[in-house]
Design a protein around this motif. Structure first.
Motif, mmCIF file in Angstrom:
data_model
loop_
_atom_site.group_PDB
_atom_site.id
_atom_site.type_symbol
_atom_site.label_atom_id
_atom_site.label_comp_id
_atom_site.label_asym_id
_atom_site.label_seq_id
_atom_site.Cartn_x
_atom_site.Cartn_y
_atom_site.Cartn_z
ATOM 1 N N PRO A 1 46.996 -3.772 -38.379
ATOM 2 C CA PRO A 1 47.430 -4.707 -39.120
ATOM 3 C C PRO A 1 48.051 -4.410 -39.850
ATOM 4 N N ALA A 2 48.282 -6.787 -39.789
ATOM 5 C CA ALA A 2 49.638 -5.945 -40.871
ATOM 6 C C ALA A 2 49.592 -5.927 -41.886
ATOM 7 N N TRP A 3 48.739 -6.239 -42.710
ATOM 8 C CA TRP A 3 48.304 -5.612 -43.974
ATOM 9 C C TRP A 3 48.439 -4.077 -44.107
ATOM 10 N N TYR A 4 48.548 -3.470 -43.449
ATOM 11 C CA TYR A 4 48.863 -1.534 -42.971
ATOM 12 C C TYR A 4 50.085 -1.052 -42.667
ATOM 13 N N ARG A 5 50.611 -2.122 -42.332
ATOM 14 C CA ARG A 5 51.960 -1.788 -41.792
ATOM 15 C C ARG A 5 52.907 -2.039 -42.412
ATOM 16 N N ALA A 6 52.687 -3.457 -43.464
ATOM 17 C CA ALA A 6 53.374 -4.084 -44.337
ATOM 18 C C ALA A 6 53.438 -2.898 -45.504
ATOM 19 N N HIS A 7 52.889 -1.725 -45.817
ATOM 20 C CA HIS A 7 52.484 -0.713 -47.151
ATOM 21 C C HIS A 7 54.157 0.205 -46.619
ATOM 22 N N ALA A 8 54.670 0.253 -45.116
ATOM 23 C CA ALA A 8 55.332 1.493 -45.282
ATOM 24 C C ALA A 8 56.991 0.478 -45.459
#
Length: 326
Positions: free
Chosen positions: A210-217
């Motif tokens: 999900p976007a919220w997970y990828r955004a943590h990179a």
């Protein structure tokens, strides 16, 4: 290297935050032992189930979807509440049906729980059977977990050659113990196993994360998400969040929206209300106490925000959630 490690840790923190509210509480854990042919129809409507085979092979057969193999060492996460079948072969007809409350019957409705009892958390036809399947079922529906569940496919499979964890062996060793506090031990083991598997899957299939997970990179947005998750009750503004992350307010707002899919304050509102929804499932939680924990000054303020975003009042939500759980 240090920046990459920091962003990875932030992503793990976000994943852990999603599981903090609805983490396993009295989860149903079972060691199933069967000789072929065997097939179990799962109609328990549970939101999430973790399955792994420690001896023998099997298949997960979702309704209306291709069968998914489950080999020794594989781990599968099945998202409910749709029914499915677990069997030695896809074509084997079900012999047992699992209903809500983990009640087992024949396909004709005759109860089988006692007949298949093989000891502490062990169930099936014989202790030395050809197939040994471990399962852990989350039986509670929580709105925080809803954000996670919506990110998962109906059946998520990690093959043994691409994933392994010492937690499986530990769970197998602990599942048959009957000691004080054992339920809590098993709940935490199940949580750890789930988080470990999700980490592996999200890392392997980054495009499906999900976007919220990828955004943590992202160093900036990942930092902002970590702050919002860690302290949602703080009276955040975009200006304060930008100051904490070392960029301008406009830069943070633009970058956050591009990566997460919604502005920072909208994300914070949805995160607060998701936590509030999960807390409202607790029978003794008052609206005022929940409001303070998630960043609203009063029960009235939380109620207004809840109804504006979700279309129902907290009380109506609590009644609907109770009816659904029942």
């Amino acid at each position: 290297m240090a920046g990459r490690r920091t962003s990875t840790l932030a992503a793990m923190d976000a994943l852990a935050a999603l599981l903090t509210g609805p983490r396993a509480r009295g989860a149903f854990l079972l060691r199933s032992v069967f000789d072929p042919p065997w097939a179990i129809r799962i109609e328990d409507r549970a939101p999430l189930t973790v399955l792994t085979t420690v001896r023998g092979d099997g298949w997960i057969v979702p309704d209306g979807a291709p069968p998914v193999p489950l080999r020794v060492g594989d781990l599968a996460i099945v998202r409910g509440p749709e029914p499915y079948t677990v069997a030695d072969r896809p074509e084997t007809a079900p012999q047992v049906v699992i209903h809500p409350g983990q009640v087992s019957t024949t396909v004709d409705g005759e109860r089988m729980c006692e007949a298949l009892d093989q000891g502490v958390r062990t169930w099936g036809t014989a202790g030395d059977a050809a197939t040994v399947l471990l399962s852990g079922t989350y039986q509670l529906h929580g709105e925080v977990s809803g954000r996670l569940l919506r990110a998962l496919p109906p059946v998520l499979r990690l093959a043994a050659e691409e994933w392994s964890s010492p937690l499986v062996a530990l769970l197998e060793a602990e599942i048959g113990r009957d000691e004080p506090g054992q339920e809590v031990v098993l709940d935490r083991l199940l949580d750890l196993l789930l988080i470990s598997a999700l980490r592996s899957w999200f890392a392997r299939d980054a495009g499906h994360a999900p976007a919220w997970y990828r955004a943590h990179a992202d160093a900036v947005v990942g930092r902002a998400l970590g702050l919002l998750h860690t302290d949602p009750a703080r009276a955040w503004t975009v200006h304060e969040l930008a100051a904490e992350t070392g960029v301008s307010r406009a830069a943070l707002a633009r970058r956050f929206t591009d990566l997460v899919g919604e502005p920072p304050m909208a994300y914070l509102t949805n995160w607060r209300l998701a936590q509030a929804a999960d807390l409202l499932a607790e029978p003794d939680a008052t609206l005022t106490a929940v409001a303070r924990r998630v960043g609203y000054g009063s029960g009235f303020a939380l109620s207004a925000a809840f109804k504006r975003v979700r279309g129902v009042s907290p009380q109506q939500f609590r009644e609907l959630a109770g009816a659904a759980a029942g």
